[in-house]
Design a protein around this motif. Sequence first.
Motif, PDB file in Angstrom:
ATOM      1  N   PHE A  72       0.838  -1.197   0.000  1.00 29.28           N
ATOM      2  CA  PHE A  72       0.000   0.000   0.000  1.00 29.28           C
ATOM      3  C   PHE A  72       0.877   1.253   0.000  1.00 29.28           C
ATOM      4  CE2 PHE A  72      -2.575   3.285   1.910  1.00 29.28           C
ATOM      5  CZ  PHE A  72      -3.876   3.038   1.500  1.00 29.28           C
ATOM      6  N   ASP A  73       1.873   1.280   0.886  1.00 23.11           N
ATOM      7  CA  ASP A  73       2.731   2.456   1.063  1.00 23.11           C
ATOM      8  C   ASP A  73       3.760   2.654  -0.040  1.00 23.11           C
ATOM      9  OD1 ASP A  73       1.562   3.336   3.405  1.00 23.11           O
ATOM     10  OD2 ASP A  73       3.054   2.411   4.705  1.00 23.11           O
ATOM     11  N   THR A  74       4.349   1.585  -0.534  1.00 21.44           N
ATOM     12  CA  THR A  74       5.474   1.727  -1.458  1.00 21.44           C
ATOM     13  C   THR A  74       5.097   1.572  -2.925  1.00 21.44           C
ATOM     14  OG1 THR A  74       6.069  -0.617  -1.315  1.00 21.44           O
ATOM     15  CG2 THR A  74       7.122   0.912   0.264  1.00 21.44           C
ATOM     16  N   GLN A  75       4.088   0.734  -3.214  1.00 15.61           N
ATOM     17  CA  GLN A  75       3.692   0.519  -4.600  1.00 15.61           C
ATOM     18  C   GLN A  75       2.308   1.082  -4.902  1.00 15.61           C
ATOM     19  OE1 GLN A  75       4.267  -3.502  -5.991  1.00 15.61           O
ATOM     20  NE2 GLN A  75       6.168  -3.716  -4.868  1.00 15.61           N
ATOM     21  N   PHE A  76       1.665   1.676  -3.886  1.00 13.82           N
ATOM     22  CA  PHE A  76       0.311   2.231  -4.030  1.00 13.82           C
ATOM     23  C   PHE A  76      -0.626   1.195  -4.635  1.00 13.82           C
ATOM     24  CE2 PHE A  76       3.494   5.615  -4.624  1.00 13.82           C
ATOM     25  CZ  PHE A  76       3.313   6.265  -3.418  1.00 13.82           C
ATOM     26  N   PHE A  77      -0.554  -0.020  -4.074  1.00 14.96           N
ATOM     27  CA  PHE A  77      -1.304  -1.160  -4.593  1.00 14.96           C
ATOM     28  C   PHE A  77      -2.386  -1.584  -3.601  1.00 14.96           C
ATOM     29  CE2 PHE A  77      -2.030  -5.749  -4.706  1.00 14.96           C
ATOM     30  CZ  PHE A  77      -2.414  -5.923  -6.032  1.00 14.96           C
ATOM     31  N   ALA A  78      -3.557  -1.905  -4.158  1.00 19.92           N
ATOM     32  CA  ALA A  78      -4.648  -2.488  -3.371  1.00 19.92           C
ATOM     33  C   ALA A  78      -5.264  -3.617  -4.184  1.00 19.92           C
ATOM     34  CB  ALA A  78      -5.698  -1.448  -3.029  1.00 19.92           C
ATOM     35  N   ALA A  79      -5.706  -4.653  -3.492  1.00 15.31           N
ATOM     36  CA  ALA A  79      -6.248  -5.828  -4.173  1.00 15.31           C
ATOM     37  C   ALA A  79      -7.744  -5.956  -3.953  1.00 15.31           C
ATOM     38  CB  ALA A  79      -5.543  -7.088  -3.673  1.00 15.31           C
ATOM     39  N   LYS A  80      -8.414  -6.505  -4.964  1.00 16.10           N
ATOM     40  CA  LYS A  80      -9.839  -6.820  -4.882  1.00 16.10           C
ATOM     41  C   LYS A  80     -10.055  -8.319  -4.732  1.00 16.10           C
ATOM     42  CE  LYS A  80     -12.707  -4.361  -7.551  1.00 16.10           C
ATOM     43  NZ  LYS A  80     -13.252  -3.630  -8.707  1.00 16.10           N
ATOM     44  N   GLU A  81      -9.129  -9.087  -5.286  1.00 17.69           N
ATOM     45  CA  GLU A  81      -9.217 -10.549  -5.223  1.00 17.69           C
ATOM     46  C   GLU A  81      -7.977 -11.075  -4.524  1.00 17.69           C
ATOM     47  OE1 GLU A  81      -9.935 -12.507  -8.952  1.00 17.69           O
ATOM     48  OE2 GLU A  81     -11.218 -10.867  -9.637  1.00 17.69           O
ATOM     49  N   ILE A  82      -8.202 -11.973  -3.576  1.00 13.98           N
ATOM     50  CA  ILE A  82      -7.092 -12.523  -2.801  1.00 13.98           C
ATOM     51  C   ILE A  82      -7.195 -14.038  -2.766  1.00 13.98           C
ATOM     52  CG2 ILE A  82      -6.034 -12.672  -0.509  1.00 13.98           C
ATOM     53  CD1 ILE A  82      -8.002  -9.622  -1.266  1.00 13.98           C
ATOM     54  N   LYS A  83      -6.091 -14.692  -3.037  1.00 13.62           N
ATOM     55  CA  LYS A  83      -5.993 -16.137  -2.859  1.00 13.62           C
ATOM     56  C   LYS A  83      -4.856 -16.379  -1.877  1.00 13.62           C
ATOM     57  CE  LYS A  83      -7.621 -17.249  -7.450  1.00 13.62           C
ATOM     58  NZ  LYS A  83      -7.303 -17.755  -8.774  1.00 13.62           N
ATOM     59  N   ALA A  84      -5.099 -17.250  -0.911  1.00 16.87           N
ATOM     60  CA  ALA A  84      -4.074 -17.547   0.090  1.00 16.87           C
ATOM     61  C   ALA A  84      -3.907 -19.053   0.223  1.00 16.87           C
ATOM     62  CB  ALA A  84      -4.461 -16.946   1.437  1.00 16.87           C
ATOM     63  N   GLU A  85      -2.661 -19.446   0.385  1.00 18.82           N
ATOM     64  CA  GLU A  85      -2.321 -20.855   0.577  1.00 18.82           C
ATOM     65  C   GLU A  85      -1.360 -20.929   1.763  1.00 18.82           C
ATOM     66  OE1 GLU A  85       0.424 -24.059  -1.788  1.00 18.82           O
ATOM     67  OE2 GLU A  85      -0.776 -22.663  -2.998  1.00 18.82           O
TER      68      GLU A  85
END
Length: 137
Positions: A72-85
Amino acid sequence: MKYRFINHTADIAFEVYGSSLAELLKNAALAFYDAFVDLSRIGESKEVEIEVEGEDDEMVLYRWLNELLYLFDTQFFAAKEIKAEVRERGRIEAIGKLRGGNLTPEMVKVEPKAITMHKFGIERSLEGFKAFVVVDI
């Protein structure tokens, strides 16, 4: 229920739920982004992979959330879809695939500063996992 926000005087607090640690991590990411970003304005053109590890579930969740904050802070990125393993090999490893896009200032509801350890924790029960998280704003 995936997560719910808790009234907190100066910070953002939420409880997050999951039937497994992987589902808990996914739902924690959804809660994090929902708290800080107008997700209806985020695209889905970028995919980011994250990996964290720790000696227990709490440390994995804490590092997972810090990785989201870093993006969020360094790449100004936010996600709408998340997959976790999640894999356990002596230590717990969590791998996430996040699909979303870049933030612009008008998409940010409020800016997160830090994931705190204040009341931070995970409870396990027969139903699964429940975590409590406070994010400093």
